[in-house]
Design a protein around this motif. Structure first.
Motif, PDB file in Angstrom:
ATOM      1  N   VAL A  18       0.809  -1.217   0.000  1.00 28.63           N
ATOM      2  CA  VAL A  18       0.000   0.000   0.000  1.00 28.63           C
ATOM      3  C   VAL A  18       0.847   1.276   0.000  1.00 28.63           C
ATOM      4  O   VAL A  18       0.396   2.323  -0.456  1.00 28.63           O
ATOM      5  N   LEU A  21       1.228   3.570  -3.024  1.00 23.09           N
ATOM      6  CA  LEU A  21       0.219   4.556  -3.427  1.00 23.09           C
ATOM      7  C   LEU A  21       0.794   5.965  -3.391  1.00 23.09           C
ATOM      8  O   LEU A  21       0.299   6.861  -4.077  1.00 23.09           O
ATOM      9  N   ALA A  50     -10.114  15.299  -2.379  1.00 18.47           N
ATOM     10  CA  ALA A  50      -8.911  14.619  -2.894  1.00 18.47           C
ATOM     11  C   ALA A  50      -8.415  13.590  -1.869  1.00 18.47           C
ATOM     12  O   ALA A  50      -8.029  12.472  -2.225  1.00 18.47           O
ATOM     13  N   GLN A  51      -8.454  13.987  -0.619  1.00 20.21           N
ATOM     14  CA  GLN A  51      -8.038  13.073   0.451  1.00 20.21           C
ATOM     15  C   GLN A  51      -8.935  11.839   0.486  1.00 20.21           C
ATOM     16  O   GLN A  51      -8.459  10.708   0.598  1.00 20.21           O
ATOM     17  N   GLU A  52     -10.230  12.086   0.364  1.00 24.49           N
ATOM     18  CA  GLU A  52     -11.203  10.990   0.375  1.00 24.49           C
ATOM     19  C   GLU A  52     -10.966  10.049  -0.813  1.00 24.49           C
ATOM     20  O   GLU A  52     -11.060   8.829  -0.693  1.00 24.49           O
ATOM     21  N   PHE A  54      -8.130   9.318  -2.352  1.00 17.82           N
ATOM     22  CA  PHE A  54      -6.989   8.411  -2.159  1.00 17.82           C
ATOM     23  C   PHE A  54      -7.289   7.376  -1.074  1.00 17.82           C
ATOM     24  O   PHE A  54      -6.796   6.253  -1.133  1.00 17.82           O
ATOM     25  N   PHE A  55      -8.112   7.757  -0.119  1.00 18.63           N
ATOM     26  CA  PHE A  55      -8.515   6.778   0.886  1.00 18.63           C
ATOM     27  C   PHE A  55      -9.340   5.662   0.231  1.00 18.63           C
ATOM     28  O   PHE A  55      -9.149   4.477   0.498  1.00 18.63           O
ATOM     29  N   ARG A  56     -10.239   6.078  -0.660  1.00 14.41           N
ATOM     30  CA  ARG A  56     -11.077   5.052  -1.321  1.00 14.41           C
ATOM     31  C   ARG A  56     -10.251   4.159  -2.244  1.00 14.41           C
ATOM     32  O   ARG A  56     -10.544   2.980  -2.405  1.00 14.41           O
ATOM     33  N   LEU A  58      -7.309   3.189  -1.676  1.00 12.43           N
ATOM     34  CA  LEU A  58      -6.735   2.179  -0.779  1.00 12.43           C
ATOM     35  C   LEU A  58      -7.782   1.150  -0.371  1.00 12.43           C
ATOM     36  O   LEU A  58      -7.559  -0.049  -0.447  1.00 12.43           O
ATOM     37  N   LYS A  59      -8.905   1.667   0.018  1.00  8.55           N
ATOM     38  CA  LYS A  59      -9.933   0.798   0.577  1.00  8.55           C
ATOM     39  C   LYS A  59     -10.500  -0.168  -0.466  1.00  8.55           C
ATOM     40  O   LYS A  59     -10.791  -1.315  -0.160  1.00  8.55           O
ATOM     41  N   TYR A  60     -10.651   0.337  -1.682  1.00  9.27           N
ATOM     42  CA  TYR A  60     -11.256  -0.500  -2.728  1.00  9.27           C
ATOM     43  C   TYR A  60     -10.208  -0.985  -3.738  1.00  9.27           C
ATOM     44  O   TYR A  60     -10.533  -1.229  -4.890  1.00  9.27           O
ATOM     45  N   ARG A  61      -8.966  -1.066  -3.301  1.00  5.97           N
ATOM     46  CA  ARG A  61      -7.900  -1.444  -4.222  1.00  5.97           C
ATOM     47  C   ARG A  61      -8.128  -2.821  -4.832  1.00  5.97           C
ATOM     48  O   ARG A  61      -7.698  -3.093  -5.945  1.00  5.97           O
ATOM     49  N   HIS A  62      -8.835  -3.684  -4.095  1.00  6.28           N
ATOM     50  CA  HIS A  62      -9.059  -5.036  -4.621  1.00  6.28           C
ATOM     51  C   HIS A  62      -9.967  -5.016  -5.845  1.00  6.28           C
ATOM     52  O   HIS A  62     -10.057  -6.007  -6.553  1.00  6.28           O
ATOM     53  N   ASN A  80     -17.399   9.463  -8.185  1.00  2.00           N
ATOM     54  CA  ASN A  80     -18.246   8.926  -7.108  1.00  2.00           C
ATOM     55  C   ASN A  80     -18.074   9.732  -5.818  1.00  2.00           C
ATOM     56  O   ASN A  80     -19.041   9.985  -5.110  1.00  2.00           O
ATOM     57  N   ASP A  84     -21.129  11.611  -4.117  1.00  2.00           N
ATOM     58  CA  ASP A  84     -21.514  11.368  -2.721  1.00  2.00           C
ATOM     59  C   ASP A  84     -21.555  12.683  -1.943  1.00  2.00           C
ATOM     60  O   ASP A  84     -22.424  12.893  -1.095  1.00  2.00           O
TER      61      ASP A  84
END
Lengths: 185, 277
Positions: A18, A21, A50-52, A54-56, A58-62, A80, A84
């Motif tokens: 990770v 990234l 923008a922060q959100e 990059f977090f997503r 990471l979270k949805y990298r799969h 998205n 949101d």
């Protein structure tokens, strides 16, 4: 390491590295920030979005498949994130309406009027007057270097429909710009 | 080309994507059509003018926030980063095993790995027609045995006082193919009761792998109201939305009734309801 393609880096992120990234963050965060900024005209909000994003990632990298360009996948998430945000802020307004209607832009502040002779300020205001869908397609094609094919993939429509939208967006932008320049605002 | 076709080509021209094969017909039409020529000039001028909008630089907070988030995420996932079961077991053996029971489990894992290697080696040597069927059965049995051992290790680690150990236990469950009811229950108990937010967050992620089981979905729904940490609340909401768990809408409505709910969680719950209904 920086010579790796976006796809190669993202594949490693997906596989659990990770920290890789950070490479994609350094490559894209300014562009992504500007994308949100031109959509929202709000700097603090654009940084949060923008922060959100990059977090997503990471979270949805799969969910990254590498079937399309990394940038297309990233902008899909960016859209998205923005959608949101709109849903939260305008809970009572249907999303379709938010996309299509012309935004109610606030009157120019004294500071804005003072700099209204500056072309960039006028152009920014003209851009802000475009309905969200047109603004989005224009930003993606003009500033984010996405092909019409890639944008069609994001919008789930035909390439021809994207071209029609870009055509109308540029035309409306010109009209808004000339109106503002002529003091009709 | 007629005027209608030219409109699409003008857009290609703006982005520099006009196909070489279209150039001649495009130029020919423009030479004879003042209206299209004027339109091209006007749109081109506006397109070019957009170039004066300078790219703005975000504040330093964005970069600082990103690296902080990345660091936290890495810490939260520590142990999950090595997905291979062998690597997980190797890491386990490097732990300072204080309890004899854990040492026994560790020894059992080693024995199982030895048996597995033995079976596979033997299979390579004996390539008779009947062998593949036997091998498939043996391999399945071995997978079951190893799954069982992993579950024993996880259950032991989940009982430890150290949050780092419990985090390792949760990470190890990612390698379990078919968790038995006791293992699932331990994970669900961890989600609801573990004192560490980091462990509970990792548990939410771990449960994603077993989300095909109705029991897990049901427990996630019920867990919403038990969680007190906003981070875990948001993680559970995101998970239920990602799973398109329609029944979660009712649980989210109940959650919204909690007056002490943080605004961020409230917004996420509302967004979740709108996506699920």
């Amino acid at each position: 390491m920086n010579q790796l393609s976006d796809d190669a880096v993202m594949s490693r992120v997906k596989d659990g590295q990770v920290e890789m990234l950070a490479i994609l963050f350094e490559r894209y965060h300014v562009r992504i920030f500007n994308f949100f900024l031109r959509l929202s005209n709000d700097r603090p909000l654009s940084e949060d979005l923008a922060q959100e994003l990059f977090f997503r990632i990471l979270k949805y990298r799969h969910t990254y498949r590498g079937e399309s360009a990394y940038s297309s996948w990233m902008y899909q998430i960016a859209r998205n994130v923005h959608i949101d945000h709109l849903r939260r802020r305008h809970a009572d307004t249907p999303l379709e309406e938010l996309w299509e209607k012309e935004p109610s832009t606030p009157e120019a502040t004294p500071a804005q009027r003072a700099e209204s002779n500056q072309e960039a300020a006028l152009l920014n205001r003209a851009l802000a007057r475009l309905p969200l869908r047109k603004r989005e397609v224009l930003l993606l094609s003009r500033f984010q270097d996405l092909s019409y094919q890639e944008i069609a993939g994001l919008f789930e429509c035909s390439v021809e429909a994207v071209k029609v939208l870009v055509h109308r967006a540029v035309k409306d932008l010109r009209k808004n710009f000339l109106e503002l320049k002529g003091g009709l605002s | 080309m007629n005027c209608q076709e030219i409109k699409g080509k003008i857009v290609d021209c703006l982005s520099g994507g006009l196909a070489p094969t279209d150039h001649a017909a495009f130029d020919q039409h423009l030479a004879s059509c003042g209206s299209c020529r004027r339109e091209l000039d006007e749109l081109n001028e506006t397109w070019s003018r957009l170039g004066i909008l300078a790219q703005e630089t975000p504040g330093p907070g964005l970069r600082a926030g990103f690296y902080k988030m990345l660091e936290s995420y890495k810490e939260g996932l520590e142990g999950k980063r090595a997905p291979r079961w062998l690597r997980n077991l190797a890491r386990f053996f490097t732990l300072r095993l204080a309890q004899p029971a854990l040492r026994a489990v560790a020894a059992a894992v080693l024995v199982a790995v030895g048996f597995a290697a033995g079976f596979w080696t033997q299979a390579q040597r004996l390539r008779t027609p009947a062998r593949p069927m036997v091998m498939a059965g043996e391999a399945q049995n071995l997978h079951r045995e190893i799954d069982g051992l992993r579950q024993q290790v996880s259950l032991s680690l989940l009982e430890r006082d150290s949050a780092a150990d419990r985090l390792k236990a949760v990470s190890l469950t990612a390698e379990i193919r078919e968790p038995d009811p006791a293992m699932l229950q331990a994970l669900l108990d961890t989600l609801d009761n573990d004192p560490s937010v980091g462990v509970r967050l990792a548990t939410v992620d771990a449960l994603y792998l077993f989300a095909d089981q109705p029991r897990v979905r049901e427990a996630l729904n019920l867990s919403l109201e038990k969680q007190t940490s906003p981070l875990v609340q948001i993680a559970v909401i995101d998970m239920l939305v990602a799973l398109r768990e329609k029944r979660a809408a009712a649980a989210l409505h109940r959650l919204l009734g909690d007056r002490s709910l943080l605004p961020e969680v409230r917004e996420r719950a509302r967004s979740g309801i709108s996506r699920l209904t």
